[in-house]
Write a protein that holds these residues in place. Structure first.
Motif, PDB file in Angstrom:
ATOM      1  N   LEU A  38     -31.388 -21.825  12.669  1.00  0.00           N
ATOM      2  CA  LEU A  38     -32.638 -21.261  13.188  1.00  0.00           C
ATOM      3  C   LEU A  38     -33.111 -22.022  14.420  1.00  0.00           C
ATOM      4  O   LEU A  38     -33.541 -21.419  15.411  1.00  0.00           O
ATOM      5  N   THR A  39     -33.029 -23.332  14.365  1.00  0.00           N
ATOM      6  CA  THR A  39     -33.441 -24.167  15.497  1.00  0.00           C
ATOM      7  C   THR A  39     -32.592 -23.872  16.723  1.00  0.00           C
ATOM      8  O   THR A  39     -33.105 -23.757  17.835  1.00  0.00           O
ATOM      9  N   LYS A  73     -31.903 -12.640   4.519  1.00  0.00           N
ATOM     10  CA  LYS A  73     -33.247 -13.172   4.278  1.00  0.00           C
ATOM     11  C   LYS A  73     -34.254 -12.658   5.312  1.00  0.00           C
ATOM     12  O   LYS A  73     -35.413 -13.057   5.296  1.00  0.00           O
ATOM     13  N   LYS A  74     -33.775 -11.819   6.218  1.00  0.00           N
ATOM     14  CA  LYS A  74     -34.607 -11.221   7.269  1.00  0.00           C
ATOM     15  C   LYS A  74     -35.182 -12.269   8.236  1.00  0.00           C
ATOM     16  O   LYS A  74     -36.278 -12.114   8.775  1.00  0.00           O
ATOM     17  N   VAL A  90     -27.796 -12.892  18.569  1.00  0.00           N
ATOM     18  CA  VAL A  90     -28.510 -13.178  17.327  1.00  0.00           C
ATOM     19  C   VAL A  90     -29.851 -13.779  17.710  1.00  0.00           C
ATOM     20  O   VAL A  90     -29.914 -14.747  18.457  1.00  0.00           O
ATOM     21  N   GLU A  91     -30.911 -13.166  17.195  1.00  0.00           N
ATOM     22  CA  GLU A  91     -32.256 -13.607  17.541  1.00  0.00           C
ATOM     23  C   GLU A  91     -33.071 -13.803  16.272  1.00  0.00           C
ATOM     24  O   GLU A  91     -32.849 -13.128  15.265  1.00  0.00           O
ATOM     25  N   LEU A  92     -34.026 -14.713  16.361  1.00  0.00           N
ATOM     26  CA  LEU A  92     -34.949 -14.897  15.253  1.00  0.00           C
ATOM     27  C   LEU A  92     -35.860 -13.680  15.147  1.00  0.00           C
ATOM     28  O   LEU A  92     -36.318 -13.147  16.158  1.00  0.00           O
ATOM     29  N   THR A  93     -36.114 -13.264  13.929  1.00  0.00           N
ATOM     30  CA  THR A  93     -37.116 -12.234  13.689  1.00  0.00           C
ATOM     31  C   THR A  93     -38.489 -12.906  13.689  1.00  0.00           C
ATOM     32  O   THR A  93     -38.588 -14.144  13.743  1.00  0.00           O
ATOM     33  N   ARG A  95     -40.347 -13.148  11.147  1.00  0.00           N
ATOM     34  CA  ARG A  95     -40.308 -13.964   9.925  1.00  0.00           C
ATOM     35  C   ARG A  95     -39.509 -15.244  10.163  1.00  0.00           C
ATOM     36  O   ARG A  95     -39.865 -16.314   9.653  1.00  0.00           O
ATOM     37  N   GLY A  96     -38.430 -15.154  10.935  1.00  0.00           N
ATOM     38  CA  GLY A  96     -37.630 -16.333  11.266  1.00  0.00           C
ATOM     39  C   GLY A  96     -38.425 -17.343  12.065  1.00  0.00           C
ATOM     40  O   GLY A  96     -38.362 -18.552  11.808  1.00  0.00           O
TER      41      GLY A  96
END
Length: 134
Positions: A38-39, A73-74, A90-93, A95-96
């Motif tokens: 995520l980071t 996990k969305k 790939v990108e953070l949502t 929620r991410g």
């Protein structure tokens, strides 16, 4: 004596750190490896799975499995890469992003507890030396 061997010390320090950071991340539904992904993905420009894997120093197959788990996990979403339609970005949502914002302070606090037996200077030196080794 094996307790003085570098491999032993690094392994057991890592295990102890995981004992502290694991529970700190549990409320957010992620582990330390997922936090690292995520980071890494928290960038202004979207990364491909391959680019993220290279930045983390992990193989492509492992990255695909990790992205699959984070997507379930969305926390991330795959989209066609804006610069190359053959790749997935790939990108953070949302929620991410929320998870990352909450999890980082929790893990930083856990790391501070882990390093509490060291002085501030010793903790900084440990981080610096490990950074050079890695």
């Amino acid at each position: 004596m094996s307790r003085r061997r570098l491999g032993y010390l690094l392994k057991h320090a890592s295990l102890r750190l995981a004992e502290v950071t694991g529970p700190a991340l549990e409320p957010y539904g992620i582990d330390g490896r997922e936090l690292a992904v995520l980071t890494t993905l928290d960038t202004a420009e979207p990364l491909s799975q391959q680019e993220a894997a290279q930045r983390l120093g992990i193989d492509r197959t492992t990255m695909v499995a990790m992205i699959d788990a984070l997507e379930a996990k969305k926390l991330v979403a795959r989209r066609p890469h804006p610069g190359d339609r053959r790749k997935n970005a790939v990108e953070l949502t949302e929620r991410g992003h929320d998870t990352l914002r909450a999890a980082v302070p929790a893990v930083e606090e856990a790391e501070e507890r882990f390093l509490a037996s060291l002085s501030g200077e010793e903790a900084r030196l440990l981080r610096d030396v490990l950074s050079r080794l890695v």
